[in-house]
Motif scaffolding. Sequence first.
Motif, mmCIF file in Angstrom:
data_model
loop_
_atom_site.group_PDB
_atom_site.id
_atom_site.type_symbol
_atom_site.label_atom_id
_atom_site.label_comp_id
_atom_site.label_asym_id
_atom_site.label_seq_id
_atom_site.Cartn_x
_atom_site.Cartn_y
_atom_site.Cartn_z
ATOM 1 N N ALA A 1 2.011 2.255 -1.575
ATOM 2 C CA ALA A 1 3.004 1.268 -2.023
ATOM 3 C C ALA A 1 2.605 0.673 -3.367
ATOM 4 O O ALA A 1 3.440 0.500 -4.261
ATOM 5 N N GLU A 2 1.330 0.377 -3.534
ATOM 6 C CA GLU A 2 0.852 -0.192 -4.798
ATOM 7 C C GLU A 2 0.975 0.825 -5.927
ATOM 8 O O GLU A 2 1.397 0.505 -7.029
ATOM 9 N N THR B 1 4.389 1.220 -7.527
ATOM 10 C CA THR B 1 4.816 0.175 -8.464
ATOM 11 C C THR B 1 4.389 0.517 -9.892
ATOM 12 O O THR B 1 4.908 -0.051 -10.842
ATOM 13 N N SER C 1 -8.020 -1.706 1.967
ATOM 14 C CA SER C 1 -6.602 -1.361 1.960
ATOM 15 C C SER C 1 -6.331 -0.170 2.868
ATOM 16 O O SER C 1 -7.131 0.754 2.946
ATOM 17 N N ARG C 2 -5.175 -0.204 3.503
ATOM 18 C CA ARG C 2 -4.732 0.936 4.294
ATOM 19 C C ARG C 2 -4.061 1.940 3.358
ATOM 20 O O ARG C 2 -3.612 1.593 2.265
ATOM 21 N N TYR C 3 -3.945 3.167 3.821
ATOM 22 C CA TYR C 3 -3.323 4.223 3.029
ATOM 23 C C TYR C 3 -1.914 3.820 2.581
ATOM 24 O O TYR C 3 -1.562 3.968 1.417
ATOM 25 N N ASP C 4 -1.124 3.307 3.515
ATOM 26 C CA ASP C 4 0.245 2.902 3.177
ATOM 27 C C ASP C 4 0.271 1.833 2.090
ATOM 28 O O ASP C 4 1.152 1.836 1.229
ATOM 29 N N ASP C 5 -0.702 0.931 2.126
ATOM 30 C CA ASP C 5 -0.789 -0.113 1.105
ATOM 31 C C ASP C 5 -1.114 0.490 -0.261
ATOM 32 O O ASP C 5 -0.558 0.076 -1.284
ATOM 33 N N LEU C 6 -2.033 1.452 -0.275
ATOM 34 C CA LEU C 6 -2.399 2.104 -1.538
ATOM 35 C C LEU C 6 -1.217 2.858 -2.132
ATOM 36 O O LEU C 6 -0.977 2.800 -3.340
#
Length: 84
Positions: free
Chosen positions: A9-10, A13, A2-7
């Motif tokens: 964003a997750e 949530t 996972s990329r930082y931005d994905d982490l």
Amino acid sequence: MSRYDDLVAEALTRVKEIMPWDLSRSLAAGDKPILLDVREPAEFALLHIPGAINVPRGILEQSCEWDYDETEPLLASGASRKLC
């Protein structure tokens, strides 16, 4: 991986963000959340919310485990409490 931005964003949530005025109202209403300050100790010493606990971000995960040297008992036992 996972990329930082994905982490981030997750995480957003699952983690509710609140604004300072929301915390102020919550405390005034009698709520007793765990106030967690993840800044470094020197920053915490300069100014912090009364009653907050300081667990620097770099050791936060380990501070929730009973067998870690720098365990913060309130975090390790407070899983059912609201965390701000």
